[in-house]
Every structure is written in structure tokens, then in C-alpha cells.
Design a protein around this motif. Structure first.
Motif, PDB file in Angstrom:
ATOM      1  N   HIS A 170       0.826  -1.215   0.000  1.00  0.00           N
ATOM      2  CA  HIS A 170       0.000   0.000   0.000  1.00  0.00           C
ATOM      3  C   HIS A 170       0.858   1.261   0.000  1.00  0.00           C
ATOM      4  CE1 HIS A 170      -4.031  -1.769   0.553  1.00  0.00           C
ATOM      5  NE2 HIS A 170      -3.394  -2.725   1.217  1.00  0.00           N
ATOM      6  N   GLU A 171       2.102   1.137   0.420  1.00  0.00           N
ATOM      7  CA  GLU A 171       2.974   2.316   0.458  1.00  0.00           C
ATOM      8  C   GLU A 171       3.169   2.922  -0.929  1.00  0.00           C
ATOM      9  OE1 GLU A 171       3.497   0.002   4.049  1.00  0.00           O
ATOM     10  OE2 GLU A 171       3.572  -0.513   1.917  1.00  0.00           O
ATOM     11  N   LEU A 172       3.091   2.087  -1.963  1.00  0.00           N
ATOM     12  CA  LEU A 172       3.239   2.608  -3.327  1.00  0.00           C
ATOM     13  C   LEU A 172       2.117   3.582  -3.665  1.00  0.00           C
ATOM     14  CD1 LEU A 172       4.198  -0.702  -5.201  1.00  0.00           C
ATOM     15  CD2 LEU A 172       5.716   1.194  -4.589  1.00  0.00           C
ATOM     16  N   GLU A 173       0.913   3.226  -3.312  1.00  0.00           N
ATOM     17  CA  GLU A 173      -0.224   4.109  -3.571  1.00  0.00           C
ATOM     18  C   GLU A 173      -0.130   5.388  -2.744  1.00  0.00           C
ATOM     19  OE1 GLU A 173      -4.000   1.294  -4.357  1.00  0.00           O
ATOM     20  OE2 GLU A 173      -2.811   0.739  -2.624  1.00  0.00           O
ATOM     21  N   GLU A 174       0.217   5.214  -1.484  1.00  0.00           N
ATOM     22  CA  GLU A 174       0.293   6.379  -0.605  1.00  0.00           C
ATOM     23  C   GLU A 174       1.352   7.362  -1.086  1.00  0.00           C
ATOM     24  OE1 GLU A 174       1.066   4.627   3.142  1.00  0.00           O
ATOM     25  OE2 GLU A 174      -0.958   3.778   3.375  1.00  0.00           O
ATOM     26  N   SER A 175       2.498   6.853  -1.520  1.00  0.00           N
ATOM     27  CA  SER A 175       3.565   7.729  -2.009  1.00  0.00           C
ATOM     28  C   SER A 175       3.141   8.456  -3.277  1.00  0.00           C
ATOM     29  CB  SER A 175       4.830   6.911  -2.282  1.00  0.00           C
ATOM     30  OG  SER A 175       5.293   6.288  -1.103  1.00  0.00           O
ATOM     31  N   LEU A 183      -6.237   9.015  -8.645  1.00  0.00           N
ATOM     32  CA  LEU A 183      -6.547   7.588  -8.520  1.00  0.00           C
ATOM     33  C   LEU A 183      -6.305   6.863  -9.840  1.00  0.00           C
ATOM     34  CD1 LEU A 183      -9.818   7.718  -6.374  1.00  0.00           C
ATOM     35  CD2 LEU A 183      -7.497   7.210  -5.613  1.00  0.00           C
ATOM     36  N   TYR A 184      -6.660   7.534 -10.941  1.00  0.00           N
ATOM     37  CA  TYR A 184      -6.416   6.927 -12.253  1.00  0.00           C
ATOM     38  C   TYR A 184      -4.915   6.820 -12.527  1.00  0.00           C
ATOM     39  CZ  TYR A 184     -11.381   7.741 -13.076  1.00  0.00           C
ATOM     40  OH  TYR A 184     -12.744   7.731 -12.987  1.00  0.00           O
ATOM     41  N   GLY A 185      -4.165   7.825 -12.124  1.00  0.00           N
ATOM     42  CA  GLY A 185      -2.721   7.778 -12.318  1.00  0.00           C
ATOM     43  C   GLY A 185      -2.071   6.664 -11.526  1.00  0.00           C
ATOM     44  N   VAL A 186      -2.531   6.472 -10.289  1.00  0.00           N
ATOM     45  CA  VAL A 186      -2.000   5.397  -9.455  1.00  0.00           C
ATOM     46  C   VAL A 186      -2.250   4.048 -10.115  1.00  0.00           C
ATOM     47  CG1 VAL A 186      -2.261   4.188  -7.254  1.00  0.00           C
ATOM     48  CG2 VAL A 186      -2.218   6.692  -7.308  1.00  0.00           C
ATOM     49  N   PHE A 187      -3.448   3.884 -10.629  1.00  0.00           N
ATOM     50  CA  PHE A 187      -3.800   2.593 -11.230  1.00  0.00           C
ATOM     51  C   PHE A 187      -3.036   2.342 -12.526  1.00  0.00           C
ATOM     52  CE2 PHE A 187      -6.606   0.254 -14.208  1.00  0.00           C
ATOM     53  CZ  PHE A 187      -6.549  -0.985 -13.583  1.00  0.00           C
ATOM     54  N   PHE A 188      -3.095   3.289 -13.450  1.00  0.00           N
ATOM     55  CA  PHE A 188      -2.538   3.044 -14.778  1.00  0.00           C
ATOM     56  C   PHE A 188      -1.015   3.152 -14.820  1.00  0.00           C
ATOM     57  CE2 PHE A 188      -6.932   4.156 -16.000  1.00  0.00           C
ATOM     58  CZ  PHE A 188      -7.203   3.077 -16.826  1.00  0.00           C
ATOM     59  N   LYS A 189      -0.417   4.001 -13.973  1.00  0.00           N
ATOM     60  CA  LYS A 189       1.023   4.217 -14.051  1.00  0.00           C
ATOM     61  C   LYS A 189       1.832   3.365 -13.066  1.00  0.00           C
ATOM     62  CE  LYS A 189       0.580   8.998 -15.700  1.00  0.00           C
ATOM     63  NZ  LYS A 189       0.912  10.424 -15.438  1.00  0.00           N
ATOM     64  N   ILE A 190       1.179   2.898 -12.005  1.00  0.00           N
ATOM     65  CA  ILE A 190       1.930   2.168 -10.980  1.00  0.00           C
ATOM     66  C   ILE A 190       1.422   0.736 -10.811  1.00  0.00           C
ATOM     67  CG2 ILE A 190       2.543   2.104  -8.526  1.00  0.00           C
ATOM     68  CD1 ILE A 190       2.407   5.139  -8.531  1.00  0.00           C
ATOM     69  N   MET A 191       0.147   0.593 -10.472  1.00  0.00           N
ATOM     70  CA  MET A 191      -0.383  -0.732 -10.128  1.00  0.00           C
ATOM     71  C   MET A 191      -0.498  -1.645 -11.349  1.00  0.00           C
ATOM     72  SD  MET A 191      -0.498   0.078  -7.049  1.00  0.00           S
ATOM     73  CE  MET A 191      -1.175  -1.378  -6.276  1.00  0.00           C
TER      74      MET A 191
END
Length: 281
Positions: A170-175, A183-191
């Protein structure tokens, strides 16, 4: 003496079982290749495993491609498979991510409802789907097939992807949120990139299923110009009526089989890596 906890007898039996299974899988393919280069006279006069006479009848493939419209069927199958893959991946990845990363009331129940759909036999859904898609005016169209294939692939895809997303820290999302990502950036660029092994595995398994699907395509498509390869192969055999042309028939079978077989061979390691990674996580 045991190696890695497995006795020599167990290893021998496993090897024999795998060898037997390999023969069972390879036999139909080799038989089809031999028969596709023969004419009916060679088929009836010789033994099943006799080599085709020279010169090889490559004309069986062109004959099948042109007379039985396999060129159109091939293009139709590519359109349906590609469209279904893209839509299924979008639906499965987004739904799996939400159920894996966001806790809300009923999320577990919703997940198990999705997964339970894998227990429903395909034949039970054909008639309801036919009337539903007819009411929605998407029957006898590629759109209807793409929607149906995509939705039907979601339970298995979610079963594989939810575990991937749950394992990510979860630290990846929090950072990312602290750095200003939406939220879209977290999903498409990281997760989504981190779940790439699972996405590749799901995509290849779905491609195999979409390419070879017969029952839904047979019921939902009535226009001969929109047939997919499995349906076209069945129609081809029906059009032969009382005199089966074995060479062209096996040529059509190979046209339907070889492309997806090549894809599977190329990405076989990716499939194994994705399944193993999901199991480890």
C-alpha cells in the motif's frame, strides 16, 4: 534415494504419464498435417499414417481459403478475439483492482459472486443470452460476441488478478498520492505495470478461449459473412454433404489451429511465469 523429496519410482511414473499425454496431444496435430496434403484417393487407398505423395497438395489450403471463405472467417476471428481481449482486460483489471485494494461493505460477497460464475455451464446460458442480445439489438454482430466473450472471461481473470493486486504494498499508492497522482494515475502508471505478469497470463488464456469458441458464435451469428473460424469449419463440413473432401477439411482445421498454437508456444513461458508469480504472491 529420494531427490528433492521425490522417489525415483514417482519420477519415472510422472515421466511416463507426461510422455503419454504428450503423444495424445501431438498425435491429432501430426495426423492433420499429413492428411491436409492428400487427396481423397490417397486417403482411401492408403493407411492413416502413410506419407502424402509428392508433390504435396498445397492447393488444399488455397482451395479452402477461397472456396469456403476461410479468408473472411480468419479476419472475423481476429476482429472478435482482439476486441474481446482489449475489453476483457479493461473490465477485469479495473474490477479486480477495486475489489482487491478498496474495502467496502459487500466487497467479499461481490468477489465470490463473480468467481461463482465459473461454475455455471456454458450451455445453460446460450438460450437466455440469445434472447437478451436480441432484445439489445446486438445479436448477429461482432459487438455482441465481443461483449459476451469479455463478460464471460471476467470470473477467471479476476480469480487470477485479485491476488496480484492484493500482494502489492500500500505504500506505493500512498507515495503516489502524496506526489500528486490521481486515482487513475496510481492505477494506470503504478499498479497496472506491476501486475503485468498476471495481465499477460490472463490475456493469453483468454485469447485461446476466444479464438476457439464455437457455441456462442454458432447461436448468436446467423450471417455467413460474419462466421468465425470454428463455425466456418463446421459449416464447411456440412456443405460437403455426402462426399467429404478430407484434404481441404484438414487444411481448414490447420488454418484454424496453427495461428493460436504459435501464439501459445511463443508466450508459454510468460503463462507459466504469471501463474507461478500469482501462486507465490
Amino acid at each position: 534415494m529420494k531427490a528433492n523429496g521425490i522417489s525415483p519410482l514417482a519420477r519415472l511414473l510422472s515421466g511416463l504419464l507426461l510422455a503419454f499425454w504428450t503423444v495424445c496431444c501431438v498425435y491429432p496435430l501430426l495426423f492433420s498435417i499429413l492428411e491436409s496434403f492428400k487427396d481423397n484417393q490417397q486417403v482411401y487407398s492408403g493407411k492413416a499414417w502413410d506419407l502424402p505423395k509428392l508433390p504435396l497438395l498445397w492447393s488444399n489450403f488455397s482451395y479452402t481459403w477461397e472456396k469456403y471463405h476461410f479468408g473472411s472467417y480468419f479476419v472475423n476471428t481476429i476482429i472478435v478475439t482482439t476486441g474481446s481481449l482489449i475489453l476483457a482486460l479493461i473490465l477485469t483489471a479495473t474490477t479486480s483492482y477495486v475489489l482487491a485494494r478498496y474495502a467496502f461493505k459487500g466487497s467479499s460477497l461481490l468477489y465470490y459472486l463473480y468467481i461463482s460464475a465459473m461454475t455455471i455451464p456454458t450451455l445453460m446460458l446460450i438460450v437466455p443470452m440469445f434472447f437478451l442480445f436480441d432484445a439489445l439489438h446486438v445479436s448477429n454482430s461482432f459487438t455482441g460476441l465481443i461483449l459476451l466473450y469479455s463478460i464471460s472471461a471476467m470470473p477467471m481473470g479476476m480469480f487470477m488478478l485479485v491476488g496480484f493486486f492484493k500482494s502489492l504494498p500500500h505504500e506505493l499508492e500512498e507515495s503516489a498520492v502524496i506526489d500528486g497522482a490521481s486515482l487513475y494515475g496510481v492505477f494506470f502508471k503504478i499498479m497496472l505495470p506491476l501486475a503485468a505478469p498476471g495481465l499477460v497470463t490472463v490475456s493469453i488464456v483468454n485469447a485461446l478461449s476466444f479464438w476457439n469458441e464455437y457455441q456462442y458464435a454458432l447461436v448468436l451469428i446467423s450471417d455467413a459473412l460474419k462466421y468465425t473460424l470454428p463455425v466456418g469449419l463446421g459449416v464447411m463440413q456440412g456443405e460437403m454433404q455426402y462426399r467429404i473432401e478430407f484434404g481441404p477439411l484438414f487444411a481448414g482445421l490447420l488454418i484454424s489451429t496453427i495461428p493460436i498454437l504459435i501464439v501459445y508456444i511463443i508466450f508459454q513461458r510468460k503463462i507459466n511465469e504469471g501463474i507461478v508469480a500469482g501462486a507465490v504472491k
